[in-house]
Design a protein around this motif. Sequence first.
Motif, PDB file in Angstrom:
ATOM      1  N   VAL A  49      27.528  40.390  57.787  1.00 42.06           N
ATOM      2  CA  VAL A  49      27.281  39.139  58.518  1.00 42.06           C
ATOM      3  C   VAL A  49      28.533  38.288  58.686  1.00 42.06           C
ATOM      4  CG1 VAL A  49      24.927  39.155  57.612  1.00 42.06           C
ATOM      5  CG2 VAL A  49      26.651  37.686  56.540  1.00 42.06           C
ATOM      6  N   LYS A  50      29.651  38.725  58.121  1.00 43.71           N
ATOM      7  CA  LYS A  50      30.879  37.933  58.240  1.00 43.71           C
ATOM      8  C   LYS A  50      31.232  37.716  59.704  1.00 43.71           C
ATOM      9  CE  LYS A  50      33.156  39.041  53.856  1.00 43.71           C
ATOM     10  NZ  LYS A  50      34.214  39.819  53.177  1.00 43.71           N
ATOM     11  N   GLY A  51      31.564  36.471  60.028  1.00 45.08           N
ATOM     12  CA  GLY A  51      31.914  36.128  61.402  1.00 45.08           C
ATOM     13  C   GLY A  51      30.715  35.755  62.250  1.00 45.08           C
ATOM     14  N   ARG A  52      29.500  36.017  61.755  1.00 44.54           N
ATOM     15  CA  ARG A  52      28.294  35.695  62.525  1.00 44.54           C
ATOM     16  C   ARG A  52      27.442  34.631  61.829  1.00 44.54           C
ATOM     17  NH1 ARG A  52      24.402  39.371  63.297  1.00 44.54           N
ATOM     18  NH2 ARG A  52      24.849  40.554  61.380  1.00 44.54           N
ATOM     19  N   PHE A  53      27.396  34.662  60.524  1.00 43.25           N
ATOM     20  CA  PHE A  53      26.576  33.733  59.747  1.00 43.25           C
ATOM     21  C   PHE A  53      27.472  32.717  59.039  1.00 43.25           C
ATOM     22  CE2 PHE A  53      22.691  36.677  58.779  1.00 43.25           C
ATOM     23  CZ  PHE A  53      22.600  36.982  60.139  1.00 43.25           C
ATOM     24  N   THR A  54      26.943  31.504  58.880  1.00 48.06           N
ATOM     25  CA  THR A  54      27.649  30.462  58.150  1.00 48.06           C
ATOM     26  C   THR A  54      26.683  29.767  57.199  1.00 48.06           C
ATOM     27  OG1 THR A  54      29.141  30.075  60.021  1.00 48.06           O
ATOM     28  CG2 THR A  54      29.040  28.377  58.319  1.00 48.06           C
ATOM     29  N   ILE A  55      27.062  29.717  55.931  1.00 43.62           N
ATOM     30  CA  ILE A  55      26.258  29.001  54.943  1.00 43.62           C
ATOM     31  C   ILE A  55      26.894  27.644  54.689  1.00 43.62           C
ATOM     32  CG2 ILE A  55      27.463  30.037  52.968  1.00 43.62           C
ATOM     33  CD1 ILE A  55      24.761  30.017  51.484  1.00 43.62           C
ATOM     34  N   SER A  56      26.055  26.634  54.532  1.00 41.59           N
ATOM     35  CA  SER A  56      26.560  25.284  54.276  1.00 41.59           C
ATOM     36  C   SER A  56      25.550  24.531  53.422  1.00 41.59           C
ATOM     37  CB  SER A  56      26.804  24.545  55.589  1.00 41.59           C
ATOM     38  OG  SER A  56      25.605  24.396  56.316  1.00 41.59           O
ATOM     39  N   ARG A  57      25.958  23.395  52.926  1.00 41.95           N
ATOM     40  CA  ARG A  57      25.056  22.598  52.095  1.00 41.95           C
ATOM     41  C   ARG A  57      25.168  21.129  52.452  1.00 41.95           C
ATOM     42  NH1 ARG A  57      29.660  21.754  49.989  1.00 41.95           N
ATOM     43  NH2 ARG A  57      30.337  20.938  48.010  1.00 41.95           N
ATOM     44  N   ASP A  58      24.082  20.417  52.187  1.00 45.12           N
ATOM     45  CA  ASP A  58      24.057  18.969  52.329  1.00 45.12           C
ATOM     46  C   ASP A  58      23.678  18.416  50.963  1.00 45.12           C
ATOM     47  OD1 ASP A  58      23.265  16.281  52.718  1.00 45.12           O
ATOM     48  OD2 ASP A  58      22.763  16.682  54.805  1.00 45.12           O
ATOM     49  N   ASN A  59      24.675  17.887  50.261  1.00 48.70           N
ATOM     50  CA  ASN A  59      24.430  17.412  48.900  1.00 48.70           C
ATOM     51  C   ASN A  59      23.374  16.309  48.859  1.00 48.70           C
ATOM     52  OD1 ASN A  59      26.728  19.020  48.667  1.00 48.70           O
ATOM     53  ND2 ASN A  59      27.460  17.854  46.917  1.00 48.70           N
ATOM     54  N   ALA A  60      23.428  15.408  49.817  1.00 47.72           N
ATOM     55  CA  ALA A  60      22.511  14.272  49.815  1.00 47.72           C
ATOM     56  C   ALA A  60      21.062  14.720  49.981  1.00 47.72           C
ATOM     57  CB  ALA A  60      22.883  13.297  50.915  1.00 47.72           C
ATOM     58  N   LYS A  61      20.871  15.783  50.744  1.00 48.43           N
ATOM     59  CA  LYS A  61      19.512  16.292  50.986  1.00 48.43           C
ATOM     60  C   LYS A  61      19.142  17.420  50.044  1.00 48.43           C
ATOM     61  CE  LYS A  61      19.440  15.084  55.904  1.00 48.43           C
ATOM     62  NZ  LYS A  61      19.271  15.592  57.286  1.00 48.43           N
ATOM     63  N   ASN A  62      20.080  17.846  49.190  1.00 49.68           N
ATOM     64  CA  ASN A  62      19.834  18.972  48.293  1.00 49.68           C
ATOM     65  C   ASN A  62      19.315  20.184  49.074  1.00 49.68           C
ATOM     66  OD1 ASN A  62      20.471  19.188  45.553  1.00 49.68           O
ATOM     67  ND2 ASN A  62      18.320  19.296  44.946  1.00 49.68           N
TER      68      ASN A  62
END
Length: 127
Positions: free
Chosen positions: A64-77
């Motif tokens: 999935v490299k180059g196609r998927f992106t993981i991220s987080r929102d600390n405030a929303k957990n």
Amino acid sequence: QVQLVESGGRLVQAGGSLKLSCAASGRTFDSYYVGWFRQAPGKERVFVAVIDWSVGDTTYTNQVKGRFTISRDNAKNTVYLQMNSLKTEDTAVYYCAAGRVFYYSADNYNTDDFDYWGQGTQVTVSS
């Protein structure tokens, strides 16, 4: 009690995009890895992507490299998985997971390293 609740899975055409969400409750995830695994019919559950909650470092499986992106929102957990250029082979149930992982891998993590799991969300990519 820790809960991970996934959402966002649906039917999408090949080449399309989809964004999954994982809302966490019951604890904060400092010092945890939070990520995504997937399981296709008749196959084992495999690693997709993970984020080190504290510093934001990410790891992806080569598929999935180059196609998927993981991220987080600390405030929303909440953790997200943005999936672009979807392929039929991306069809699977996607699971959110959290655990205290004490090693680094360039492209793979084991399900055994993750203590908390969501119920899964179905992603179906049609040709």
